[in-house]
Design an enzyme around this catalytic site. Structure first.
Site, PDB file in Angstrom:
ATOM      1  N   GLU A 107       0.801  -1.215   0.000  1.00 36.20           N
ATOM      2  CA  GLU A 107       0.000   0.000   0.000  1.00 36.20           C
ATOM      3  C   GLU A 107       0.840   1.275   0.000  1.00 36.20           C
ATOM      4  O   GLU A 107       0.309   2.375  -0.174  1.00 36.20           O
ATOM      5  CB  GLU A 107      -0.949  -0.005   1.198  1.00 36.20           C
ATOM      6  CG  GLU A 107      -2.048  -1.056   1.063  1.00 36.20           C
ATOM      7  CD  GLU A 107      -2.963  -1.122   2.272  1.00 36.20           C
ATOM      8  OE1 GLU A 107      -2.559  -0.630   3.344  1.00 36.20           O
ATOM      9  OE2 GLU A 107      -4.066  -1.667   2.147  1.00 36.20           O
ATOM     10  N   GLU A 138       7.598 -21.523   8.082  1.00 32.53           N
ATOM     11  CA  GLU A 138       7.825 -20.636   9.219  1.00 32.53           C
ATOM     12  C   GLU A 138       8.857 -21.191  10.194  1.00 32.53           C
ATOM     13  O   GLU A 138       9.373 -20.452  11.039  1.00 32.53           O
ATOM     14  CB  GLU A 138       6.522 -20.377   9.964  1.00 32.53           C
ATOM     15  CG  GLU A 138       5.996 -21.560  10.770  1.00 32.53           C
ATOM     16  CD  GLU A 138       4.814 -21.161  11.642  1.00 32.53           C
ATOM     17  OE1 GLU A 138       4.897 -21.387  12.854  1.00 32.53           O
ATOM     18  OE2 GLU A 138       3.819 -20.632  11.101  1.00 32.53           O
TER      19      GLU A 138
END
Length: 327
Positions: A107, A138
């Site tokens: 963004e 992860e």
């Protein structure tokens, strides 16, 4: 179907049982994983009552963030200093935490007209992990190091490890690697106190939101807390870098009709100029909002506005001061 255990203690093709035992014991110590017996029959409640409980839970998140404002501000100041020298802001996380980092990074270009390489989001398992979990990604510190190595880190970069638990190896590995190999500024954002992630980073931010409505579902309060902190980190850093004029997004990239209309509204709010003046200013500056404002308020032409902004490192207020000084 019951799995069998071989002589090495391995159950089927999975890990040794004592590994699960150690991890279960570790999870049991985390606030974000705590079980809440008072909610054990929440599935029996009316829908509106569940919604009220959930809304009350969410209302507590901002208070938890407020308790970390000093740590957040210190991290922002450090980030702005590095980025002013040409460094990048790099988020690294797994699962929800990684997705939030990618979201915040994606963004920044339309909001602040940054290059896509200026703010980067890394998620364990790569882009496909945005929509589908990548098993085991992860758990790898090495994978984090490889992902950062591909970015050619420098000491001016900032690496933010994001993990609700504060124990995710990918996030910890990212800050450890960036700090020890390159001297990059590191920030550890977690939702548990005394986390390994905060300890590994130069700036530790621990927003303790407490146990979740659904046990261990850290996409809820923990995810909301991480989103709020990442909003602060990117937004205030961009304010410090001169990407705004007051609370106006003067570096907005007008890439669609809505943003082109917003650009004109921003120039109007900043200058009070007429529609005709605004169109003339945007035409003279190739649609650059910040430059257009400077031509109007500083009473300069387009090329002069560009020069003033370049010598002011993009800070509109400083460029305006220089324009008025040279009159």
């Amino acid at each position: 179907m019951t799995s069998t255990t071989d002589a090495t203690g391995t159950s089927g093709a999975s890990e040794p049982r004592d590994t699960y035992g150690e991890l279960r014991a570790q999870l049991a110590t985390l606030t974000t994983e705590a079980f809440r017996p008072e909610l054990s029959e929440i599935d029996r409640l009316p829908t509106e009552e569940i919604a009220k409980i959930m809304n009350g839970e969410d209302a507590s998140v901002a208070t938890a963030v407020a308790e970390q404002l000093s740590a957040i501000a210190a991290a922002i100041d450090g980030t702005a200093e590095r980025m002013a020298r040409g460094g990048r802001l790099i988020y690294a996380g797994a699962g929800t935490a990684g997705r939030l980092g990618v979201l915040d990074a994606s963004e920044c270009p339309p909001t602040f007209n940054t290059d896509p390489s200026d703010v980067v989001g890394l998620i364990a398992g790569g882009p496909s992990a945005m929509v589908k979990a990548v098993e085991g990604a992860e758990d790898s510190k090495e994978l984090a190091a490889e992902d950062l190595e591909d970015l050619n880190l420098t000491e001016d970069d900032v690496v933010v490890g994001i993990s609700a638990s504060g124990r995710t190896p990918y996030a910890i590995g990212a800050v450890e690697y960036a700090r020890s190999h390159y001297g990059a500024l590191t920030i550890g954002l977690s939702c548990n106190a005394d986390s390994a992630l905060a300890a590994a980073a130069e700036h530790g931010i621990e927003v303790v939101v407490g146990p979740e409505l659904l046990t261990g579902s850290t996409r809820l309060k923990a995810g909301t807390a991480q989103k709020l902190v990442l909003n602060m980190l990117s937004t205030i850093t961009m304010i410090r870098l001169g990407k705004t004029y007051g609370n106006l997004m003067v570096d907005v990239r007008a890439s669609n009709e809505k943003l082109r209309a917003r650009s004109r509204r921003i120039v109007a709010l900043a200058t009070g100029a007429s529609d005709e003046e605004i169109e003339a200013a945007l035409t003279a500056t190739d649609g650059e909002v910040k430059n257009a404002i400077l031509t109007i308020l500083g009473e300069v032409d387009g090329p002069t506005a560009a020069t003033l902004l370049a010598t002011s490192a993009g800070h509109l207020r400083a460029a305006l001061d220089n324009a008025r000084t040279t009159d």
